[in-house]
Every structure is written in structure tokens, then in C-alpha cells.
Design a protein around this motif. Structure first.
Motif, PDB file in Angstrom:
ATOM      1  N   PRO A 236      -5.058  30.480 -19.801  1.00  0.00           N
ATOM      2  CA  PRO A 236      -5.094  29.277 -18.966  1.00  0.00           C
ATOM      3  C   PRO A 236      -6.363  29.224 -18.119  1.00  0.00           C
ATOM      4  O   PRO A 236      -6.984  30.261 -17.844  1.00  0.00           O
ATOM      5  N   PRO A 237      -6.750  28.033 -17.694  1.00  0.00           N
ATOM      6  CA  PRO A 237      -7.985  27.871 -16.928  1.00  0.00           C
ATOM      7  C   PRO A 237      -7.804  28.285 -15.479  1.00  0.00           C
ATOM      8  O   PRO A 237      -6.691  28.390 -14.989  1.00  0.00           O
ATOM      9  N   PRO A 238      -8.916  28.526 -14.774  1.00  0.00           N
ATOM     10  CA  PRO A 238      -8.828  28.839 -13.347  1.00  0.00           C
ATOM     11  C   PRO A 238      -8.500  27.592 -12.536  1.00  0.00           C
ATOM     12  O   PRO A 238      -8.727  26.462 -12.974  1.00  0.00           O
ATOM     13  N   ALA A 239      -7.985  27.797 -11.345  1.00  0.00           N
ATOM     14  CA  ALA A 239      -7.657  26.674 -10.465  1.00  0.00           C
ATOM     15  C   ALA A 239      -8.904  26.080  -9.818  1.00  0.00           C
ATOM     16  O   ALA A 239      -8.885  24.940  -9.373  1.00  0.00           O
ATOM     17  N   ASP A 240      -9.990  26.847  -9.781  1.00  0.00           N
ATOM     18  CA  ASP A 240     -11.214  26.382  -9.133  1.00  0.00           C
ATOM     19  C   ASP A 240     -12.384  27.153  -9.730  1.00  0.00           C
ATOM     20  O   ASP A 240     -12.198  28.029 -10.581  1.00  0.00           O
ATOM     21  N   THR A 241     -13.584  26.851  -9.268  1.00  0.00           N
ATOM     22  CA  THR A 241     -14.775  27.545  -9.748  1.00  0.00           C
ATOM     23  C   THR A 241     -14.653  29.046  -9.477  1.00  0.00           C
ATOM     24  O   THR A 241     -14.475  29.451  -8.318  1.00  0.00           O
ATOM     25  N   PRO A 242     -14.738  29.893 -10.508  1.00  0.00           N
ATOM     26  CA  PRO A 242     -14.661  31.338 -10.273  1.00  0.00           C
ATOM     27  C   PRO A 242     -15.829  31.836  -9.422  1.00  0.00           C
ATOM     28  O   PRO A 242     -16.946  31.322  -9.517  1.00  0.00           O
TER      29      PRO A 242
END
Length: 306
Positions: free
Chosen positions: A153-159
Motif C-alpha cells: 500500500p502507498p504511504p499516507a504522505d511524502t516519505p
């Protein structure tokens, strides 16, 4: 981009139903590809991320993409001296922080900028892990596109790692401005999709001295932000049928309410990931509009106040 990872990952980031997002895009046509050789690539000072398998290159719709990037690099595209404007742009491709559409949202854009006299640097920033198996990666993306759970799954915000790489890229270009014939006060940043998220994050989270001089998030998430009082000028382009489009135009309103310079182009139709412009749509004009915007802002910045 061409183009799957942005659609899947970024749809989840804004809580758009995956099935609806999938309806906007074709089935991915991934094919393994050899690692391209790019002369002049610069390794940035940020550390290598050890949680990723080996960097893996592939093609999607014929265009190069890369995943599992563990070491950040910059690839310069420098204009001939007789064309050089003294301006520079860091170019951040998209890919949902799980890959990079590095050819048509990176190299092609950087070459177009260099052809118009603007030094460009393609940022290959560190990503989050995807499966070592290419088949597992391809199948995971395809499943997510039809609304099934994603194994990555993708991150919730910019890593944080991506932001660190962007900051390092801006520092590097400014520190080597004389080498490239660049004015260090005229170094901006342009990003596409996830790269647009990253571009915005440099303004929202970096200290003022480290921010770009101007930004161009192309098909970003359009929700509102808390904008610094000294935020740089911003140019935005997105299509009305992009799943990242927000009818409230919160991102634009945020810049406007902060009394910061902003130009916004909403195209009638093109979906997500149109790169330099999707054939048969008016998005083919956004790049020239960006260049005119930059010329105008430079004139405004250098015109003596009466």
C-alpha cells in the motif's frame, strides 16, 4: 506518466475508491528492461536505504520506469551556453513513491527545459519497497487497479527519505551553480503526481533558505494546505477528469488566501499522468504556459519598485 503506479497509489492517498480510479486507466503493460546507462549521473549525499531489494528497471507502455530506488541521484540536462537563462529546475517524476516514471516525467521534461535554456536536473529519489519478484509486483499493481487489496500500500504522505533527497538536490545545485552557469537564487522545482506531492512538501516542511525559488506541481493532490507567508510562486496544471482533482480547488485557494503568486490551468480532459501533454487534448499547451509564467515572474522580480 505511462503509468500505473501513480494511479493506484495516489488514489488511495486521497481515499478515492480504487475501482473508480481503475476505470480511468488501462491495464498495465509492464515488461522487464535492462538498466539504462546515463552518463553524468550524480550520486547525492543522502544515505542509501537498506530496506529495499535491488533497483529494478522496467517499461510501461514503452517508457522506462524504475522501482526499489535505494540511492538518490541527479541527472543534469544543461543547455548550450548561448541559450542558457541562468535558471534551473529540479524535476521529480511521479510513481506513488513505489516507482518512478522517469522517462516521460523526468528525462523528457528535463530535455524540453534544457532545449529552452533552463538547466534541468532529474531527481531519482529513494522509494519505498516493492516485491523482489517482478511478477509479484506486476500482479499486485494489476490487482489494486480493480479494487483488490494491495500487498504494498502507498504511504499516507511524502516519505521522509524522499524529502531528504529533494533537499539534498536543491543544496547540490545551488552549491554548484557556478559550474553549471546557474543563478542560485533561480533554482525551482517541478514534480508530477507523487513528485508534485514531494515538490509541495519542500515548501511546507523545509526551512525558508532551503526551499525552491518557485514550484510547479503538475497534477498534484488539490486539497488545501497551510501555506507559509513567504511561500514561493506556484504554477499548477491538472485535468478536470483527474482523480486527484478536488472541486474545492483547495490548493489554489490556499496560495491565493496567503497572498502568494499562483497560476492555475485546469484542462477539460486528459486524465492523470499526461506528462508533457496528452495527444488530442489541450494539455499539450501547459509547458509553454509554464515557460511564459516563469518569464513573467522573473520580470516582476527584477523590475524596480516605484
Amino acid at each position: 506518466m505511462r503509468r500505473m503506479m501513480n494511479h493506484v497509489a495516489l488514489a488511495a492517498l486521497i481515499a478515492t475508491p480504487l475501482a473508480a480510479a481503475a476505470a480511468q486507466v488501462p491495464v498495465p503493460h509492464f515488461a522487464p528492461a535492462p538498466t539504462p546507462v546515463k552518463a553524468g549521473e550524480i550520486t547525492l549525499s543522502t544515505p542509501r536505504s537498506r530496506d529495499l531489494p535491488a533497483e529494478n528497471w522496467f517499461r510501461d507502455g514503452g517508457y522506462y520506469q524504475v522501482r526499489n530506488v535505494g540511492q538518490a541521484t541527479l541527472l543534469p540536462f544543461i543547455p548550450p551556453a548561448n541559450l542558457a537563462t541562468g535558471e534551473a529546475v529540479i524535476v521529480a517524476p511521479g510513481g506513488g513513491f513505489r516507482g518512478l516514471a522517469i522517462e516521460n516525467e523526468g528525462w523528457a521534461v528535463a530535455q524540453a527545459l534544457a532545449d529552452r535554456g533552463i538547466a534541468a536536473f532529474v531527481l531519482k529519489y529513494r522509494l519505498l519497497p516493492t516485491p523482489t519478484s517482478f511478477d509479484a509486483f506486476r500482479d499486485g499493481v494489476a490487482a489494486a487497479m480493480v479494487g483488490k487489496p494491495s500487498a504494498f500500500p502507498p504511504p499516507a504522505d511524502t516519505p521522509d527519505r524522499a524529502l531528504e533527497d529533494a533537499a539534498a538536490a536543491l543544496r547540490y545545485v545551488r552549491a554548484h551553480a557556478d559550474d553549471y552557469g546557474i543563478d542560485p537564487a533561480r533554482v525551482g522545482m517541478m514534480g508530477f503526481s507523487a513528485g508534485a506531492f514531494l515538490t509541495l512538501t519542500t515548501v511546507l516542511k523545509l526551512p525558508p533558505a532551503d526551499r525552491p525559488a518557485f514550484i510547479a506541481p503538475i497534477y498534484p493532490r488539490m486539497t488545501a494546505r497551510d501555506v507559509p507567508a513567504d511561500a514561493p510562486p506556484m504554477f499548477v496544471a491538472i485535468a478536470a477528469d483527474d482523480f486527484l482533482m478536488d472541486p474545492s480547488l483547495g490548493l489554489i485557494s490556499s496560495w491565493y488566501r496567503a497572498k502568494r503568486p499562483v497560476e492555475f490551468h485546469l484542462y477539460q480532459q486528459a486524465g492523470h499522468g499526461f506528462g508533457l501533454g496528452r495527444p488530442g487534448t489541450s494539455t499539450a499547451g501547459w509547458f509553454d504556459a509554464f515557460l511564459r509564467w516563469r518569464e513573467q515572474n522573473w520580470r516582476l522580480a527584477t523590475t524596480p519598485k516605484r
